[in-house]
Design a protein around this motif. Structure first.
Motif, PDB file in Angstrom:
ATOM      1  N   ALA A   1       0.854  -1.474  -0.046  1.00  0.00           N
ATOM      2  CA  ALA A   1      -0.093   0.074  -0.083  1.00  0.00           C
ATOM      3  C   ALA A   1       0.798   1.341   0.129  1.00  0.00           C
ATOM      4  O   ALA A   1       2.020   1.112   0.279  1.00  0.00           O
ATOM      5  N   PRO A   2       0.453   2.287  -0.381  1.00  0.00           N
ATOM      6  CA  PRO A   2       1.257   3.551  -0.530  1.00  0.00           C
ATOM      7  C   PRO A   2       1.920   3.942   0.778  1.00  0.00           C
ATOM      8  O   PRO A   2       2.975   4.338   0.953  1.00  0.00           O
ATOM      9  N   LYS A   3       1.229   4.139   1.767  1.00  0.00           N
ATOM     10  CA  LYS A   3       1.576   4.336   3.243  1.00  0.00           C
ATOM     11  C   LYS A   3       2.803   3.433   3.299  1.00  0.00           C
ATOM     12  O   LYS A   3       3.848   4.009   4.381  1.00  0.00           O
ATOM     13  N   ASP A   4       2.414   2.251   3.481  1.00  0.00           N
ATOM     14  CA  ASP A   4       3.435   1.213   3.990  1.00  0.00           C
ATOM     15  C   ASP A   4       4.671   1.231   2.887  1.00  0.00           C
ATOM     16  O   ASP A   4       5.996   0.798   3.233  1.00  0.00           O
ATOM     17  N   ALA A   5       4.407   1.453   1.752  1.00  0.00           N
ATOM     18  CA  ALA A   5       5.610   1.606   0.706  1.00  0.00           C
ATOM     19  C   ALA A   5       6.456   2.743   1.147  1.00  0.00           C
ATOM     20  O   ALA A   5       7.821   2.683   1.239  1.00  0.00           O
ATOM     21  N   ALA A   6       6.036   4.062   1.648  1.00  0.00           N
ATOM     22  CA  ALA A   6       6.407   5.058   2.014  1.00  0.00           C
ATOM     23  C   ALA A   6       7.237   4.929   3.369  1.00  0.00           C
ATOM     24  O   ALA A   6       8.600   5.250   3.200  1.00  0.00           O
ATOM     25  N   LEU A   7       6.768   4.287   4.233  1.00  0.00           N
ATOM     26  CA  LEU A   7       7.439   3.788   5.376  1.00  0.00           C
ATOM     27  C   LEU A   7       8.480   3.139   5.198  1.00  0.00           C
ATOM     28  O   LEU A   7       9.588   3.330   5.733  1.00  0.00           O
TER      29      LEU A   7
ATOM     30  N   LEU B   1      15.864   4.222   3.230  1.00  0.00           N
ATOM     31  CA  LEU B   1      16.877   5.557   2.656  1.00  0.00           C
ATOM     32  C   LEU B   1      17.178   6.802   3.768  1.00  0.00           C
ATOM     33  O   LEU B   1      17.911   7.510   3.482  1.00  0.00           O
ATOM     34  N   SER B   2      16.567   6.708   4.877  1.00  0.00           N
ATOM     35  CA  SER B   2      16.657   7.669   5.923  1.00  0.00           C
ATOM     36  C   SER B   2      18.174   7.877   6.457  1.00  0.00           C
ATOM     37  O   SER B   2      18.543   9.014   6.293  1.00  0.00           O
ATOM     38  N   GLY B   3      18.984   6.960   6.351  1.00  0.00           N
ATOM     39  CA  GLY B   3      20.487   6.982   6.643  1.00  0.00           C
ATOM     40  C   GLY B   3      21.312   7.911   5.900  1.00  0.00           C
ATOM     41  O   GLY B   3      21.830   8.758   6.140  1.00  0.00           O
ATOM     42  N   PRO B   4      21.069   7.438   4.309  1.00  0.00           N
ATOM     43  CA  PRO B   4      21.798   8.322   3.219  1.00  0.00           C
ATOM     44  C   PRO B   4      21.336   9.523   3.229  1.00  0.00           C
ATOM     45  O   PRO B   4      22.111  10.629   2.978  1.00  0.00           O
ATOM     46  N   VAL B   5      19.930   9.801   3.298  1.00  0.00           N
ATOM     47  CA  VAL B   5      19.528  11.203   3.129  1.00  0.00           C
ATOM     48  C   VAL B   5      19.805  12.125   4.301  1.00  0.00           C
ATOM     49  O   VAL B   5      20.335  13.121   4.053  1.00  0.00           O
ATOM     50  N   VAL B   6      19.948  11.560   5.591  1.00  0.00           N
ATOM     51  CA  VAL B   6      20.560  12.349   6.568  1.00  0.00           C
ATOM     52  C   VAL B   6      21.947  12.695   6.332  1.00  0.00           C
ATOM     53  O   VAL B   6      22.443  13.913   6.888  1.00  0.00           O
ATOM     54  N   GLY B   7      22.753  11.642   6.176  1.00  0.00           N
ATOM     55  CA  GLY B   7      24.065  11.907   5.676  1.00  0.00           C
ATOM     56  C   GLY B   7      24.448  12.932   4.797  1.00  0.00           C
ATOM     57  O   GLY B   7      25.326  13.802   4.855  1.00  0.00           O
ATOM     58  N   ILE B   8      23.668  12.903   3.744  1.00  0.00           N
ATOM     59  CA  ILE B   8      23.951  14.023   2.919  1.00  0.00           C
ATOM     60  C   ILE B   8      23.340  15.369   3.206  1.00  0.00           C
ATOM     61  O   ILE B   8      24.222  16.393   3.112  1.00  0.00           O
ATOM     62  N   ALA B   9      22.531  15.590   4.166  1.00  0.00           N
ATOM     63  CA  ALA B   9      22.009  16.777   4.715  1.00  0.00           C
ATOM     64  C   ALA B   9      23.007  17.190   5.493  1.00  0.00           C
ATOM     65  O   ALA B   9      23.364  18.666   5.826  1.00  0.00           O
ATOM     66  N   LEU B  10      23.641  16.453   6.432  1.00  0.00           N
ATOM     67  CA  LEU B  10      25.008  16.592   7.258  1.00  0.00           C
ATOM     68  C   LEU B  10      25.789  17.242   6.528  1.00  0.00           C
ATOM     69  O   LEU B  10      26.629  18.156   6.892  1.00  0.00           O
ATOM     70  N   VAL B  11      26.415  16.545   5.234  1.00  0.00           N
ATOM     71  CA  VAL B  11      27.436  17.087   4.632  1.00  0.00           C
ATOM     72  C   VAL B  11      27.303  18.228   3.997  1.00  0.00           C
ATOM     73  O   VAL B  11      27.935  19.429   3.977  1.00  0.00           O
ATOM     74  N   LEU B  12      25.975  18.665   3.488  1.00  0.00           N
ATOM     75  CA  LEU B  12      25.669  19.915   2.832  1.00  0.00           C
ATOM     76  C   LEU B  12      25.806  21.000   4.195  1.00  0.00           C
ATOM     77  O   LEU B  12      26.047  22.031   3.762  1.00  0.00           O
ATOM     78  N   ALA B  13      25.333  20.722   5.017  1.00  0.00           N
ATOM     79  CA  ALA B  13      25.254  21.867   6.337  1.00  0.00           C
ATOM     80  C   ALA B  13      26.560  22.117   6.527  1.00  0.00           C
ATOM     81  O   ALA B  13      26.870  23.071   6.864  1.00  0.00           O
ATOM     82  N   SER B  14      27.290  21.098   6.723  1.00  0.00           N
ATOM     83  CA  SER B  14      28.825  21.197   7.199  1.00  0.00           C
ATOM     84  C   SER B  14      29.572  22.010   6.080  1.00  0.00           C
ATOM     85  O   SER B  14      30.374  23.024   6.431  1.00  0.00           O
ATOM     86  N   VAL B  15      29.486  21.898   4.776  1.00  0.00           N
ATOM     87  CA  VAL B  15      29.999  22.585   3.720  1.00  0.00           C
ATOM     88  C   VAL B  15      29.592  24.121   3.814  1.00  0.00           C
ATOM     89  O   VAL B  15      30.400  24.955   3.554  1.00  0.00           O
ATOM     90  N   LEU B  16      28.141  24.110   3.809  1.00  0.00           N
ATOM     91  CA  LEU B  16      27.630  25.461   3.798  1.00  0.00           C
ATOM     92  C   LEU B  16      28.159  26.528   5.090  1.00  0.00           C
ATOM     93  O   LEU B  16      28.265  27.514   5.151  1.00  0.00           O
ATOM     94  N   SER B  17      28.281  25.931   6.220  1.00  0.00           N
ATOM     95  CA  SER B  17      28.687  26.425   7.443  1.00  0.00           C
ATOM     96  C   SER B  17      30.329  26.611   7.242  1.00  0.00           C
ATOM     97  O   SER B  17      30.688  27.839   7.733  1.00  0.00           O
ATOM     98  N   LEU B  18      31.051  25.866   6.632  1.00  0.00           N
ATOM     99  CA  LEU B  18      32.413  26.298   6.536  1.00  0.00           C
ATOM    100  C   LEU B  18      32.199  27.652   5.442  1.00  0.00           C
ATOM    101  O   LEU B  18      33.301  28.443   5.714  1.00  0.00           O
ATOM    102  N   ARG B  19      31.423  27.746   4.494  1.00  0.00           N
ATOM    103  CA  ARG B  19      31.546  29.024   3.677  1.00  0.00           C
ATOM    104  C   ARG B  19      31.340  30.118   4.195  1.00  0.00           C
ATOM    105  O   ARG B  19      31.745  31.106   3.892  1.00  0.00           O
ATOM    106  N   ARG B  20      30.624  30.208   5.466  1.00  0.00           N
ATOM    107  CA  ARG B  20      30.262  31.194   6.233  1.00  0.00           C
ATOM    108  C   ARG B  20      31.378  31.779   7.029  1.00  0.00           C
ATOM    109  O   ARG B  20      31.636  33.048   7.271  1.00  0.00           O
ATOM    110  N   SER B  21      32.395  30.849   7.058  1.00  0.00           N
ATOM    111  CA  SER B  21      33.659  31.318   7.821  1.00  0.00           C
ATOM    112  C   SER B  21      34.712  32.306   6.944  1.00  0.00           C
ATOM    113  O   SER B  21      35.603  32.722   7.488  1.00  0.00           O
ATOM    114  N   PHE B  22      34.491  31.985   5.676  1.00  0.00           N
ATOM    115  CA  PHE B  22      35.319  32.581   4.894  1.00  0.00           C
ATOM    116  C   PHE B  22      35.357  34.294   4.949  1.00  0.00           C
ATOM    117  O   PHE B  22      34.049  34.776   5.125  1.00  0.00           O
ATOM    118  N   ARG B  23      36.222  34.866   4.954  1.00  0.00           N
ATOM    119  CA  ARG B  23      36.194  36.408   5.355  1.00  0.00           C
ATOM    120  C   ARG B  23      36.225  37.088   4.269  1.00  0.00           C
ATOM    121  O   ARG B  23      35.921  38.194   4.134  1.00  0.00           O
TER     122      ARG B  23
END
Length: 76
Positions: A31-37, A43-65
């Motif tokens: 069923a669609p709901k069961d399929a989504a769950l 896929l939650s692990g890889p998606v969260v991992g990519i989000a953390l990498v993206l956040a770390s890269v963008l936070s480093l960008r803020r430190s450039f003067r």
């Protein structure tokens, strides 16, 4: 600007992967709901991992003067 485009690309790519995972489970007969769950459990692990990498890269960008103009003036 290029970093923003790449970040948006990563987010869209994650969404495509999740949708394809849900679609695969629906085609297997869930069923669609069961399929989504089930897809998010897989896929939650890889998606969260990519989000953390993206956040770390963008936070480093803020430190450039240097200003944005300093980066673009160095290009040929």
């Amino acid at each position: 600007m290029l970093g923003l485009v790449l970040a948006i690309g990563l987010v869209v790519d994650d969404a495509i992967v999740v949708v394809e995972g849900v679609q695969r489970h629906i085609e297997e007969g869930l069923a669609p709901k069961d399929a989504a769950l089930k897809a998010m459990k897989e896929l939650s692990g890889p998606v969260v991992g990519i989000a953390l990498v993206l956040a770390s890269v963008l936070s480093l960008r803020r430190s450039f003067r240097a200003s944005r103009g300093d980066f673009t003036n160095n290009s040929p």
